[in-house]
Design a protein around this motif. Structure first.
Motif, PDB file in Angstrom:
ATOM      1  N   SER A  23       0.797  -1.226   0.000  1.00 11.85           N
ATOM      2  CA  SER A  23       0.000   0.000   0.000  1.00 11.85           C
ATOM      3  C   SER A  23       0.824   1.268   0.000  1.00 11.85           C
ATOM      4  CB  SER A  23      -0.943   0.000   1.206  1.00 11.85           C
ATOM      5  OG  SER A  23      -0.228  -0.287   2.389  1.00 11.85           O
ATOM      6  N   GLY A  24       2.116   1.163   0.200  1.00 13.41           N
ATOM      7  CA  GLY A  24       2.971   2.323   0.039  1.00 13.41           C
ATOM      8  C   GLY A  24       2.881   3.345   1.150  1.00 13.41           C
ATOM      9  N   THR A  25       2.812   2.886   2.444  1.00 14.57           N
ATOM     10  CA  THR A  25       2.767   3.824   3.558  1.00 14.57           C
ATOM     11  C   THR A  25       4.097   4.544   3.727  1.00 14.57           C
ATOM     12  OG1 THR A  25       3.402   2.076   5.116  1.00 14.57           O
ATOM     13  CG2 THR A  25       1.051   2.481   4.826  1.00 14.57           C
ATOM     14  N   THR A  26       5.172   3.959   3.226  1.00 14.42           N
ATOM     15  CA  THR A  26       6.496   4.550   3.440  1.00 14.42           C
ATOM     16  C   THR A  26       7.223   4.861   2.144  1.00 14.42           C
ATOM     17  OG1 THR A  26       7.470   2.335   3.603  1.00 14.42           O
ATOM     18  CG2 THR A  26       6.779   3.378   5.657  1.00 14.42           C
ATOM     19  N   GLY A  27       6.530   4.794   1.002  1.00 15.85           N
ATOM     20  CA  GLY A  27       7.217   5.109  -0.244  1.00 15.85           C
ATOM     21  C   GLY A  27       6.616   4.377  -1.422  1.00 15.85           C
ATOM     22  N   ARG A  28       7.433   4.111  -2.416  1.00 13.39           N
ATOM     23  CA  ARG A  28       6.998   3.493  -3.669  1.00 13.39           C
ATOM     24  C   ARG A  28       6.418   2.107  -3.413  1.00 13.39           C
ATOM     25  NH1 ARG A  28       9.442  -0.246  -7.084  1.00 13.39           N
ATOM     26  NH2 ARG A  28       9.154   0.064  -9.334  1.00 13.39           N
ATOM     27  N   PRO A  29       5.196   1.830  -3.926  1.00 12.61           N
ATOM     28  CA  PRO A  29       4.629   0.491  -3.753  1.00 12.61           C
ATOM     29  C   PRO A  29       5.513  -0.573  -4.406  1.00 12.61           C
ATOM     30  CG  PRO A  29       2.962   2.042  -4.492  1.00 12.61           C
ATOM     31  CD  PRO A  29       4.277   2.740  -4.619  1.00 12.61           C
ATOM     32  N   LYS A  30       5.583  -1.725  -3.764  1.00 12.84           N
ATOM     33  CA  LYS A  30       6.381  -2.840  -4.282  1.00 12.84           C
ATOM     34  C   LYS A  30       5.449  -4.001  -4.612  1.00 12.84           C
ATOM     35  CE  LYS A  30       9.041  -2.981  -0.570  1.00 12.84           C
ATOM     36  NZ  LYS A  30       8.763  -1.729   0.173  1.00 12.84           N
ATOM     37  N   GLY A  31       5.692  -4.640  -5.750  1.00 19.32           N
ATOM     38  CA  GLY A  31       4.884  -5.778  -6.155  1.00 19.32           C
ATOM     39  C   GLY A  31       5.366  -7.045  -5.488  1.00 19.32           C
ATOM     40  N   VAL A  32       4.544  -7.617  -4.622  1.00 18.88           N
ATOM     41  CA  VAL A  32       4.891  -8.840  -3.901  1.00 18.88           C
ATOM     42  C   VAL A  32       4.528 -10.043  -4.770  1.00 18.88           C
ATOM     43  CG1 VAL A  32       4.460 -10.220  -1.839  1.00 18.88           C
ATOM     44  CG2 VAL A  32       4.536  -7.712  -1.674  1.00 18.88           C
ATOM     45  N   GLU A  33       5.518 -10.871  -5.074  1.00 17.70           N
ATOM     46  CA  GLU A  33       5.311 -12.049  -5.916  1.00 17.70           C
ATOM     47  C   GLU A  33       4.949 -13.256  -5.046  1.00 17.70           C
ATOM     48  OE1 GLU A  33       8.302 -11.060  -9.651  1.00 17.70           O
ATOM     49  OE2 GLU A  33       8.902 -12.558  -8.159  1.00 17.70           O
ATOM     50  N   LEU A  34       3.720 -13.746  -5.232  1.00 18.14           N
ATOM     51  CA  LEU A  34       3.242 -14.906  -4.474  1.00 18.14           C
ATOM     52  C   LEU A  34       2.906 -16.030  -5.444  1.00 18.14           C
ATOM     53  CD1 LEU A  34       1.004 -12.941  -1.973  1.00 18.14           C
ATOM     54  CD2 LEU A  34       3.171 -14.062  -1.449  1.00 18.14           C
ATOM     55  N   THR A  35       3.410 -17.216  -5.144  1.00 16.15           N
ATOM     56  CA  THR A  35       3.260 -18.368  -6.027  1.00 16.15           C
ATOM     57  C   THR A  35       1.997 -19.157  -5.683  1.00 16.15           C
ATOM     58  OG1 THR A  35       4.483 -19.861  -4.579  1.00 16.15           O
ATOM     59  CG2 THR A  35       5.768 -18.536  -6.150  1.00 16.15           C
ATOM     60  N   HIS A  36       1.689 -20.109  -6.548  1.00 21.25           N
ATOM     61  CA  HIS A  36       0.573 -21.013  -6.253  1.00 21.25           C
ATOM     62  C   HIS A  36       0.828 -21.757  -4.949  1.00 21.25           C
ATOM     63  CE1 HIS A  36      -1.835 -20.755  -9.991  1.00 21.25           C
ATOM     64  NE2 HIS A  36      -0.684 -20.389 -10.531  1.00 21.25           N
ATOM     65  N   ASP A  37       2.057 -22.174  -4.724  1.00 26.14           N
ATOM     66  CA  ASP A  37       2.362 -22.910  -3.501  1.00 26.14           C
ATOM     67  C   ASP A  37       2.195 -22.039  -2.263  1.00 26.14           C
ATOM     68  OD1 ASP A  37       3.269 -25.241  -2.074  1.00 26.14           O
ATOM     69  OD2 ASP A  37       5.150 -24.172  -1.729  1.00 26.14           O
ATOM     70  N   ASN A  38       2.532 -20.752  -2.352  1.00 22.98           N
ATOM     71  CA  ASN A  38       2.300 -19.859  -1.215  1.00 22.98           C
ATOM     72  C   ASN A  38       0.841 -19.915  -0.779  1.00 22.98           C
ATOM     73  OD1 ASN A  38       4.499 -17.323  -2.595  1.00 22.98           O
ATOM     74  ND2 ASN A  38       4.962 -18.835  -1.029  1.00 22.98           N
ATOM     75  N   TRP A  39      -0.068 -19.791  -1.745  1.00 23.68           N
ATOM     76  CA  TRP A  39      -1.487 -19.780  -1.409  1.00 23.68           C
ATOM     77  C   TRP A  39      -1.990 -21.158  -0.992  1.00 23.68           C
ATOM     78  CZ3 TRP A  39      -2.911 -15.312  -0.197  1.00 23.68           C
ATOM     79  CH2 TRP A  39      -2.542 -14.180  -0.921  1.00 23.68           C
ATOM     80  N   LEU A  40      -1.523 -22.207  -1.657  1.00 19.90           N
ATOM     81  CA  LEU A  40      -1.945 -23.558  -1.270  1.00 19.90           C
ATOM     82  C   LEU A  40      -1.545 -23.855   0.169  1.00 19.90           C
ATOM     83  CD1 LEU A  40      -1.052 -25.583  -4.491  1.00 19.90           C
ATOM     84  CD2 LEU A  40      -3.335 -24.928  -3.700  1.00 19.90           C
TER      85      LEU A  40
END
Length: 624
Positions: A216-233
């Motif tokens: 959400s960028g509370t402290t600066g430039r938003p960063k895209g968090v890469e989450l895999t299928h295994d992360n969610w599973l």
């Protein structure tokens, strides 16, 4: 022990704590892995095969509701996936979704994933410039937009989106040049594609990218968090192992699906086969709870604060006998709640008093939520212990959890058998936690992100030695439960060298003052602590009118009665704090903080730098 007092304890812990039926893994290990399960689409396919005719989703329809079975979900997702593949979605591509929480969000997400592409989430409240940044940074080539208003937002920055081949509108009209097409047309044209849906799903690997969620960028430039299928599973399997939720539950979902917490709930309910009622309209939450009568709802603390403050303010406005009964019932309930937390035996007189309090007050409160709530889950921000104890006293226990977007949203959760307010509970099965020497919370496990999109240096800083550095400060108690004391970068250090946890004080003040919407505690490098207060006019307005006070926020904030109510709440909180952590001065602002005006993130966290900059003159005046 107050957060400011036990920072040293947290900093000295230095040990790794594990909980659950299995020993937690280091990052990348495969505990809790189910054979043959390689992706979210394969999870969905298994769910459809297991319970094809069971209710999957329930959504508003006219004046009522309509349901989809898992079999019907399968038909919708297959058609969308084949149509998206024809438009170019597939392995290595990204599709952005710019939409509020609704059934089509989930169907589109599942269809995108089935093609082998990854979903990029955008909050519908994001500006055109913010949306363009996420779309271009993620490399999205297709954007799914909710309506014509969102399409217009994209059209205004079309020159900045040269790689976007199509915008697919859910509720809206197609464009003349083919850039904007309708969602219905995507499914309609899929039949002639000749593609094999199951072959696309079978080709997805567990380590393939599934989701890009921008911080959400509370402290600066938003960063895209890469989450895999295994992360969610992993999150689904971990919640399954906790054995807290069953297919007999009815889940009410209103949280933003653009947020990792909402996405976690999407996957968990597919894994467990729990029917979900979907309606993202915030102004309908209270009404929907009474109508659909869910057993399970997750929310950000702001929702529970709002409910609490409305109830308390209504009782104060009623006054007289009703207020005295409510105050007695609340005090009785808090004694019972605290005794239960200590594991103490309740005397027969206390049980009798609580039964009367329940009949007179608490049962009516539970009925406002449909009378069937079994699990309230709070996440995304700290929950005030005062609020948690109030709900527990009413028989509506809130189970607070903790996680970051970088850890797939869910890493810790209180358990019914060991709930302790003020903590976020033990780790999920398969998750490790460690407290660093400076008190920072480190997390390891299968839920940890792959990294930040296109930012190798930031990724290396966040994932040092295989541990996710959360930026939060905390400690682990003797039962393995984690207590968050504050954000590492947000701790206030007064000019006298004392550390103060602002969010802790903010939560307590909001719980003590039903008319407060947001509280911002300030004092870094200052010689004492101060606060900015905004009013919740949905609560303060009716009170003001009943007291013959002005209900215009600009006039009300300056009225002595309003300042007296806020001062009483602050004095109440100050009484339990060390002198260096007490709020010495405060100001009531005319306008509330909001996502639209930039003071809040879409997950309702305060953007501290923005608030400080916009109110610098007021803050500085506290110290002159």
């Amino acid at each position: 022990m107050r957060p400011a007092d036990h920072l040293a304890t947290a900093a000295s812990a230095g040990a790794t704590h594990r909980l659950g039926r299995r020993r937690g893994p280091r990052v990348g290990a495969n505990t809790l892995w189910r054979s043959g399960m390689s992706s979210i689409p394969s999870l969905l396919r298994d769910r459809i095969a297991a319970t094809p005719d069971a209710e999957a989703y329930r959504v508003p329809a006219g004046d009522g509701w309509t349901s989809l079975s898992w079999r019907e979900v399968d038909e919708r997702v297959r058609g969308l996936a084949l149509g998206l593949a024809e438009l170019g979605a597939g392995p290595g591509t990204r599709v952005s979704i710019l939409c509020s929480t609704r059934l089509e969000w989930i169907l589109c997400d599942l269809a995108v994933l089935a093609t082998g592409a990854a979903t990029t989430t955008i909050y519908p409240s994001n500006t055109a410039a913010e949306s363009a940044f996420v779309i271009t940074d993620s490399g999205s080539t297709i954007v799914i937009a909710e309506n014509d208003d969102q399409v217009a937002k994209l059209a205004s920055v079309r020159k900045e989106l040269p790689d976007v081949t199509h915008v697919i509108v859910i509720d809206g009209s197609p464009g003349e040049d083919g850039w904007v097409i309708t969602l219905d047309s995507v499914s309609r044209d899929a039949a002639a594609s000749g593609r094999d849906y199951d072959a696309m799903v079978d080709a997805i690997a567990q380590d393939d990218l599934a989701t890009l969620i921008y911080t959400s960028g509370t402290t600066g430039r938003p960063k895209g968090v890469e989450l895999t299928h295994d992360n969610w599973l992993y999150t689904g399997q971990a919640v399954r192992e906790l054995d807290l939720i069953s297919p007999d539950d009815l889940h009410f979902l209103w949280l933003p699906l653009s947020h990792s917490f909402g996405k976690l709930l999407e996957v968990v309910m597919i894994d467990l086969g729990v029917p979900t009622v979907i309606d993202g309209r915030l102004d309908k939450i209270a009404e929907n709870l009474g109508v659909v009568r869910p057993t399970l709802m997750a929310a950000a603390p702001r929702i529970f604060e709002k409910i609490h403050n409305t109830v308390v303010a209504n009782m104060h406005r009623e006054g007289g006998l009703k207020l005295r009964i409510f105050a007695w019932a609340r005090a009785t309930g808090l004694r019972v709640s605290r005794a239960r937390q200590r594991g103490a035996e309740l005397p027969i007189t206390m049980r009798a008093e609580y039964a009367l309090a329940d009949r007179l007050v608490f049962a009516k409160l539970r009925e406002r939520f449909g009378g069937r709530i079994r699990l309230f889950i709070s996440g995304a921000a700290p929950l005030s212990q005062d609020i948690a104890e109030f709900f527990d006293a009413a028989g509506l226990t809130i189970y607070e959890g903790y996680g970051l977007t970088e850890s797939s949203a869910g890493s810790f959760l209180n358990r019914p058998e060991s709930v302790k307010f003020g903590t976020v509970g033990p780790p999920f099965p398969g998750t490790e936690v460690r407290i660093a020497d400076d008190g920072e919370i480190l997390i390891g496990g299968r839920g940890i992100m792959r990294g930040y999109h296109g930012l190798p240096e930031e990724t290396a800083a966040a994932l040092q030695d295989g541990w996710l550095h959360t930026g939060d400060i905390g400690e682990v108690d003797e039962a393995g439960r984690l207590r968050i004391t504050d954000r590492k970068k947000e701790l206030i250090k007064t000019s006298g060298g004392k550390y103060v946890a602002p969010t802790y004080l903010e939560g307590r003040i909001k719980a003590a003052c039903p008319y407060a919407s947001h509280v911002f505690v300030h004092g870094d490098r200052r010689n004492y602590v101060t606060a900015l207060i905004t009013l919740d006019m949905d609560v303060a307005g009716p009170w003001a009118r009943a007291e013959s006070l002005p209900d215009d926020p600009e006039k009300l904030r300056e009225h002595p009665r309003m300042r007296e109510e806020v001062r009483k709440a602050i004095d109440q909180v100050n009484a339990g704090e060390a002198s260096y952590a007490t709020v010495k001065k405060f100001a009531i602002l005319a306008a509330d903080f909001a996502v639209e005006t930039g003071e809040l993130t879409p997950s309702l966290k305060i953007k501290r730098k923005v608030v400080e900059e916009r109110n610098a003159e007021v803050l500085d005046s506290f110290y002159t």
